[in-house]
Design an enzyme around this catalytic site. Sequence first.
Site, PDB file in Angstrom:
ATOM      1  CE  LYS A 122     105.344  68.299  26.775  1.00 23.39           C
ATOM      2  NZ  LYS A 122     104.350  68.777  27.738  1.00 23.39           N
ATOM      3  CE  LYS A 206     103.582  75.663  34.741  1.00 22.65           C
ATOM      4  NZ  LYS A 206     103.214  74.168  34.922  1.00 22.65           N
TER       5      LYS A 206
HETATM    6  P1  ADP Z   1      99.296  72.709  34.212  1.00 23.16           P
HETATM    7  O1  ADP Z   1      98.695  73.133  32.884  1.00 23.16           O
HETATM    8  O2  ADP Z   1      99.041  73.109  35.349  1.00 23.16           O
HETATM    9  O3  ADP Z   1     100.608  71.942  34.167  1.00 23.16           O
HETATM   10  P2  ADP Z   1      98.430  69.922  34.055  1.00 23.16           P
HETATM   11  O4  ADP Z   1      96.934  69.487  33.608  1.00 23.16           O
HETATM   12  O5  ADP Z   1      99.550  69.479  33.192  1.00 23.16           O
HETATM   13  O6  ADP Z   1      98.266  71.399  34.448  1.00 23.16           O
HETATM   14  O7  ADP Z   1      98.532  68.966  35.414  1.00 23.16           O
HETATM   15  C1  ADP Z   1      97.631  69.036  36.525  1.00 23.16           C
HETATM   16  C2  ADP Z   1      96.652  68.109  36.334  1.00 23.16           C
HETATM   17  O8  ADP Z   1      97.027  66.575  36.780  1.00 23.16           O
HETATM   18  C3  ADP Z   1      95.379  68.055  37.312  1.00 23.16           C
HETATM   19  O9  ADP Z   1      94.255  68.924  36.853  1.00 23.16           O
HETATM   20  C4  ADP Z   1      94.665  66.514  37.535  1.00 23.16           C
HETATM   21  O10 ADP Z   1      93.681  66.315  36.360  1.00 23.16           O
HETATM   22  C5  ADP Z   1      95.936  65.821  37.107  1.00 23.16           C
HETATM   23  N1  ADP Z   1      96.483  64.783  37.992  1.00 23.16           N
HETATM   24  C6  ADP Z   1      96.866  63.575  37.534  1.00 23.16           C
HETATM   25  N2  ADP Z   1      97.058  62.914  38.603  1.00 23.16           N
HETATM   26  C7  ADP Z   1      96.848  63.679  39.744  1.00 23.16           C
HETATM   27  C8  ADP Z   1      97.086  63.352  40.980  1.00 23.16           C
HETATM   28  N3  ADP Z   1      97.573  62.203  41.525  1.00 23.16           N
HETATM   29  N4  ADP Z   1      96.753  64.104  42.055  1.00 23.16           N
HETATM   30  C9  ADP Z   1      96.021  65.387  41.616  1.00 23.16           C
HETATM   31  N5  ADP Z   1      95.991  65.710  40.171  1.00 23.16           N
HETATM   32  C10 ADP Z   1      96.539  64.884  39.298  1.00 23.16           C
HETATM   33 MG    MG Z   2     101.159  70.595  32.555  1.00 26.06          MG
END
Ligand code: ADP
Ligand code: MG
Length: 305
Positions: A122, A206
């Site tokens: 990370k 988280k």
């Molecule tokens: P958070 O800050 O809520 O943890 P993340 O960016 O870590 O958000 O995770 C959410 C993102 O995961 C979505 O915005 C999307 O771009 C991505 N994602 C990857 N694979 C998928 C999937 N199979 N279905 C939906 N979203 C996906």
């Molecule tokens: Mg995330």
Amino acid sequence: MGRFVISLGGNALGNNAEEQQKLLEKVAEAIVPLIEKGEDIVIVHGNGPQVGMINSAFSALDVSNQMPFAECGAMSQGYIGFHIQKALQNILKQKKIDRNIVTLVTQVLVDKNDPAFLTPTKPIGSFYNKEEADFIAKEKNYVMKEDSGRGYRRVVASPKPIDIIEKESILSLLEKHHIVIAAGGGGIPVIEDKGVYRGIDAVIDKDYASAKMAEIILADELIILTAVDFVYINYNSINQEKINKVTLIKLKKYIEEGHFKEGSMLPKVLACMDFVEKTKRTAIIASLDNAALAFEKEQGTKIIY
Ligand code: ADP
Ligand code: MG
């Protein structure tokens, strides 16, 4: 009346204090109907950019005297918790609803022998040039890595949460129907070392921390709010398909087929599966914009046993 863990993703927080306050006021509006119904709620939130900002502010003051990352995490819990707490209190006050809201500085226990410590992944805090990075690496014994052409950053491990140190306090507050904001940023990681807890520089995902919270308070539902309205198969391709309701067995198959991206959707899916497996209850992944509908089970991907 039920118990809910609501987990807020990075898109709930924005890029500065003003944006954060505004966005969280909208989140609070969506949560208030649940409070009106008398539900018990624990809110968990992310903190990536915020903890980075706090860390960078201290580094800018003095590169050779870094603020420990665990302490930065503690500060971020106060900063973000303050905004959530205030946003909810203000709406409840207008509506003359009498519920108490409290933010808890939360430590999360990790195993000092967690294999994650062998391969830190990370990136955290500020970007440095090569010379600064080499200096910090030597001076502080940090692992510094180049981060996608943007400069050098420190990388830390992302161990799994095994327990929440303040869990009895959280459970007591819930008994009294207080709304609790806890385990912000996945919690402040601590290890047990010679009988004492010690804060360490690491990042607990988280999503996993939210699932651990849901397991500990025996939540009826774990609701993870993020930037997408559903979990999709074949995400971002022409045959993309939203998942409305899915069992653990089917979801395992989708994972094997590689539908969920590591570092974004995969940890959410795995965290939800862990909670559903252990409790046979329901987890929902939905978008923050549809939070109110997700609480009514009318939007989002529902993961069932
Ligand atoms: P958070 O800050 O809520 O943890 P993340 O960016 O870590 O958000 O995770 C959410 C993102 O995961 C979505 O915005 C999307 O771009 C991505 N994602 C990857 N694979 C998928 C999937 N199979 N279905 C939906 N979203 C996906
Ligand atoms: Mg995330």
